[in-house]
Design a protein around this motif. Structure first.
Motif, PDB file in Angstrom:
ATOM      1  N   PRO A  44      -4.666 -52.657  43.427  1.00 22.72           N
ATOM      2  CA  PRO A  44      -3.518 -52.275  43.049  1.00 22.72           C
ATOM      3  C   PRO A  44      -3.703 -50.722  42.208  1.00 22.72           C
ATOM      4  CG  PRO A  44      -4.193 -54.174  42.200  1.00 22.72           C
ATOM      5  CD  PRO A  44      -5.430 -53.836  42.949  1.00 22.72           C
ATOM      6  N   PRO A  45      -2.558 -50.054  42.154  1.00 18.94           N
ATOM      7  CA  PRO A  45      -2.593 -48.841  41.497  1.00 18.94           C
ATOM      8  C   PRO A  45      -3.492 -48.552  40.053  1.00 18.94           C
ATOM      9  CG  PRO A  45      -0.422 -49.346  42.061  1.00 18.94           C
ATOM     10  CD  PRO A  45      -1.142 -50.546  42.098  1.00 18.94           C
ATOM     11  N   THR A  46      -3.820 -49.780  39.468  1.00 17.78           N
ATOM     12  CA  THR A  46      -4.494 -49.362  38.175  1.00 17.78           C
ATOM     13  C   THR A  46      -5.937 -49.372  38.655  1.00 17.78           C
ATOM     14  OG1 THR A  46      -4.947 -51.900  38.246  1.00 17.78           O
ATOM     15  CG2 THR A  46      -2.885 -50.982  36.880  1.00 17.78           C
ATOM     16  N   HIS A  47      -6.437 -49.229  40.067  1.00 18.69           N
ATOM     17  CA  HIS A  47      -7.671 -49.030  40.393  1.00 18.69           C
ATOM     18  C   HIS A  47      -7.689 -47.843  41.039  1.00 18.69           C
ATOM     19  CE1 HIS A  47      -9.507 -53.358  39.908  1.00 18.69           C
ATOM     20  NE2 HIS A  47      -8.348 -53.224  39.731  1.00 18.69           N
ATOM     21  N   ALA A  48      -6.489 -46.873  41.075  1.00 15.54           N
ATOM     22  CA  ALA A  48      -6.672 -45.543  41.762  1.00 15.54           C
ATOM     23  C   ALA A  48      -7.176 -44.447  40.717  1.00 15.54           C
ATOM     24  CB  ALA A  48      -5.143 -45.168  41.877  1.00 15.54           C
ATOM     25  N   THR A  49      -7.601 -43.541  41.476  1.00 16.57           N
ATOM     26  CA  THR A  49      -8.151 -42.218  40.786  1.00 16.57           C
ATOM     27  C   THR A  49      -7.467 -41.120  41.572  1.00 16.57           C
ATOM     28  OG1 THR A  49     -10.387 -43.075  40.321  1.00 16.57           O
ATOM     29  CG2 THR A  49     -10.146 -40.822  40.023  1.00 16.57           C
ATOM     30  N   THR A  50      -6.768 -40.138  40.889  1.00 16.00           N
ATOM     31  CA  THR A  50      -6.058 -39.233  41.438  1.00 16.00           C
ATOM     32  C   THR A  50      -7.106 -37.910  41.007  1.00 16.00           C
ATOM     33  OG1 THR A  50      -4.084 -40.195  40.788  1.00 16.00           O
ATOM     34  CG2 THR A  50      -3.905 -37.623  40.996  1.00 16.00           C
ATOM     35  N   VAL A  51      -7.057 -37.106  42.166  1.00 24.07           N
ATOM     36  CA  VAL A  51      -7.910 -35.892  42.215  1.00 24.07           C
ATOM     37  C   VAL A  51      -7.070 -34.898  42.516  1.00 24.07           C
ATOM     38  CG1 VAL A  51     -10.029 -34.819  43.374  1.00 24.07           C
ATOM     39  CG2 VAL A  51     -10.111 -37.341  43.019  1.00 24.07           C
ATOM     40  N   ARG A  52      -7.344 -33.723  41.718  1.00 27.78           N
ATOM     41  CA  ARG A  52      -6.650 -32.502  41.714  1.00 27.78           C
ATOM     42  C   ARG A  52      -7.521 -31.541  41.535  1.00 27.78           C
ATOM     43  NH1 ARG A  52      -4.068 -35.444  38.307  1.00 27.78           N
ATOM     44  NH2 ARG A  52      -1.693 -36.204  38.692  1.00 27.78           N
ATOM     45  N   VAL A  53      -7.604 -30.054  42.058  1.00 26.69           N
ATOM     46  CA  VAL A  53      -8.145 -28.957  41.874  1.00 26.69           C
ATOM     47  C   VAL A  53      -7.164 -28.019  41.352  1.00 26.69           C
ATOM     48  CG1 VAL A  53      -9.735 -27.207  42.752  1.00 26.69           C
ATOM     49  CG2 VAL A  53      -9.859 -29.446  43.646  1.00 26.69           C
ATOM     50  N   ARG A  54      -7.414 -27.576  40.033  1.00 24.94           N
ATOM     51  CA  ARG A  54      -6.765 -26.488  39.373  1.00 24.94           C
ATOM     52  C   ARG A  54      -7.627 -25.500  38.700  1.00 24.94           C
ATOM     53  NH1 ARG A  54      -3.866 -29.321  41.852  1.00 24.94           N
ATOM     54  NH2 ARG A  54      -1.966 -30.402  41.297  1.00 24.94           N
ATOM     55  N   GLY A  55      -7.180 -24.160  39.209  1.00 24.80           N
ATOM     56  CA  GLY A  55      -8.162 -23.160  38.596  1.00 24.80           C
ATOM     57  C   GLY A  55      -9.735 -23.174  38.969  1.00 24.80           C
ATOM     58  N   GLY A  56      -9.856 -23.974  40.346  1.00 24.99           N
ATOM     59  CA  GLY A  56     -11.342 -24.068  40.679  1.00 24.99           C
ATOM     60  C   GLY A  56     -12.007 -25.221  39.873  1.00 24.99           C
ATOM     61  N   LYS A  57     -11.295 -25.911  39.285  1.00 29.22           N
ATOM     62  CA  LYS A  57     -11.992 -27.122  38.380  1.00 29.22           C
ATOM     63  C   LYS A  57     -11.268 -28.423  39.002  1.00 29.22           C
ATOM     64  CE  LYS A  57     -12.881 -25.016  34.269  1.00 29.22           C
ATOM     65  NZ  LYS A  57     -12.830 -24.907  32.699  1.00 29.22           N
ATOM     66  N   VAL A  58     -12.106 -29.481  39.310  1.00 33.89           N
ATOM     67  CA  VAL A  58     -11.874 -30.897  39.857  1.00 33.89           C
ATOM     68  C   VAL A  58     -11.520 -31.464  38.561  1.00 33.89           C
ATOM     69  CG1 VAL A  58     -12.498 -32.998  40.926  1.00 33.89           C
ATOM     70  CG2 VAL A  58     -13.608 -30.734  41.661  1.00 33.89           C
ATOM     71  N   LEU A  59     -10.233 -31.918  38.599  1.00 28.25           N
ATOM     72  CA  LEU A  59      -9.659 -32.702  37.615  1.00 28.25           C
ATOM     73  C   LEU A  59      -9.415 -34.256  38.184  1.00 28.25           C
ATOM     74  CD1 LEU A  59      -6.951 -30.369  36.267  1.00 28.25           C
ATOM     75  CD2 LEU A  59      -9.465 -30.435  35.530  1.00 28.25           C
ATOM     76  N   THR A  60      -9.845 -35.164  37.252  1.00 33.16           N
ATOM     77  CA  THR A  60      -9.630 -36.656  37.837  1.00 33.16           C
ATOM     78  C   THR A  60      -8.568 -37.598  36.957  1.00 33.16           C
ATOM     79  OG1 THR A  60     -11.598 -37.647  36.990  1.00 33.16           O
ATOM     80  CG2 THR A  60     -11.730 -36.655  39.278  1.00 33.16           C
ATOM     81  N   SER A  61      -7.879 -38.079  37.219  1.00 35.23           N
ATOM     82  CA  SER A  61      -7.142 -39.307  36.099  1.00 35.23           C
ATOM     83  C   SER A  61      -7.025 -40.443  36.784  1.00 35.23           C
ATOM     84  CB  SER A  61      -6.054 -38.600  35.917  1.00 35.23           C
ATOM     85  OG  SER A  61      -5.197 -38.558  37.114  1.00 35.23           O
ATOM     86  N   ASP A  62      -6.999 -41.675  35.916  1.00 33.11           N
ATOM     87  CA  ASP A  62      -7.031 -42.935  36.293  1.00 33.11           C
ATOM     88  C   ASP A  62      -5.437 -43.190  36.615  1.00 33.11           C
ATOM     89  OD1 ASP A  62      -9.393 -43.377  35.592  1.00 33.11           O
ATOM     90  OD2 ASP A  62      -9.160 -44.168  33.669  1.00 33.11           O
ATOM     91  N   GLY A  63      -5.482 -43.930  37.686  1.00 33.28           N
ATOM     92  CA  GLY A  63      -4.228 -44.329  38.217  1.00 33.28           C
ATOM     93  C   GLY A  63      -3.466 -43.518  39.165  1.00 33.28           C
ATOM     94  N   PRO A  64      -2.098 -43.891  39.698  1.00 26.97           N
ATOM     95  CA  PRO A  64      -1.590 -42.753  40.533  1.00 26.97           C
ATOM     96  C   PRO A  64      -0.849 -41.684  39.856  1.00 26.97           C
ATOM     97  CG  PRO A  64      -0.303 -44.836  40.075  1.00 26.97           C
ATOM     98  CD  PRO A  64      -1.561 -45.067  39.561  1.00 26.97           C
ATOM     99  N   PHE A  65      -0.479 -40.757  40.589  1.00 25.72           N
ATOM    100  CA  PHE A  65       0.178 -39.752  39.984  1.00 25.72           C
ATOM    101  C   PHE A  65       1.814 -39.915  39.727  1.00 25.72           C
ATOM    102  CE2 PHE A  65       2.662 -35.773  40.697  1.00 25.72           C
ATOM    103  CZ  PHE A  65       2.177 -34.892  39.702  1.00 25.72           C
TER     104      PHE A  65
END
Length: 125
Positions: A44-65
């Motif tokens: 389920p989405p509660t197990h998701a990790t969203t990955v983004r790169v902003r300003g050259g930094k890898v950002l992760t957050s729990d769950g869907p975007f």
């Protein structure tokens, strides 16, 4: 043509009836036909990790975007002669009733890839 088939959980669909869930038969059928390359359920989405790169930094957050009551519950990779064949296969999946199925044709990155349907490639045509 290859298609990604997204299996979508949809709370607005018919109520789920475990006795009418023929997923094992569907998988066996479509795999035996040669149209199913692979597939599986997704957590389920509660197990998701969203990955983004902003300003050259890898950002992760729990769950869907995106917030949504619908969520991708699984996937199958299909190799079909046509969209009509993919629709026929998808319509037999139990989640076509208890959720929804989304089909998307592949859009190859490699422009030299043979775009002909599987049946045409196999027939040598």
């Amino acid at each position: 043509m290859q298609f990604m088939m997204f299996v979508v959980a949809d709370p607005a669909a018919e109520p789920y009836v475990p006795e009418e869930d023929n997923i094992a038969g569907w998988v066996a059928d479509v795999t035996a036909s040669g149209a199913r390359i692979t597939g599986d359920r997704l957590r389920p989405p509660t197990h998701a990790t969203t990955v983004r790169v902003r300003g050259g930094k890898v950002l992760t957050s729990d769950g869907p975007f995106a917030e949504s009551k619908e969520w991708i519950a699984g996937f199958d990779l299909l190799d079909c002669a046509s969209l009509d064949e993919a629709i026929a296969i998808a319509s037999r999946h139990p989640m076509a009733r208890f959720g929804s199925i989304e089909l998307r044709p592949f859009w190859p990155i490699d422009v030299s890839e043979d775009p002909r349907p599987r049946a045409t490639r196999e027939a040598g045509g």
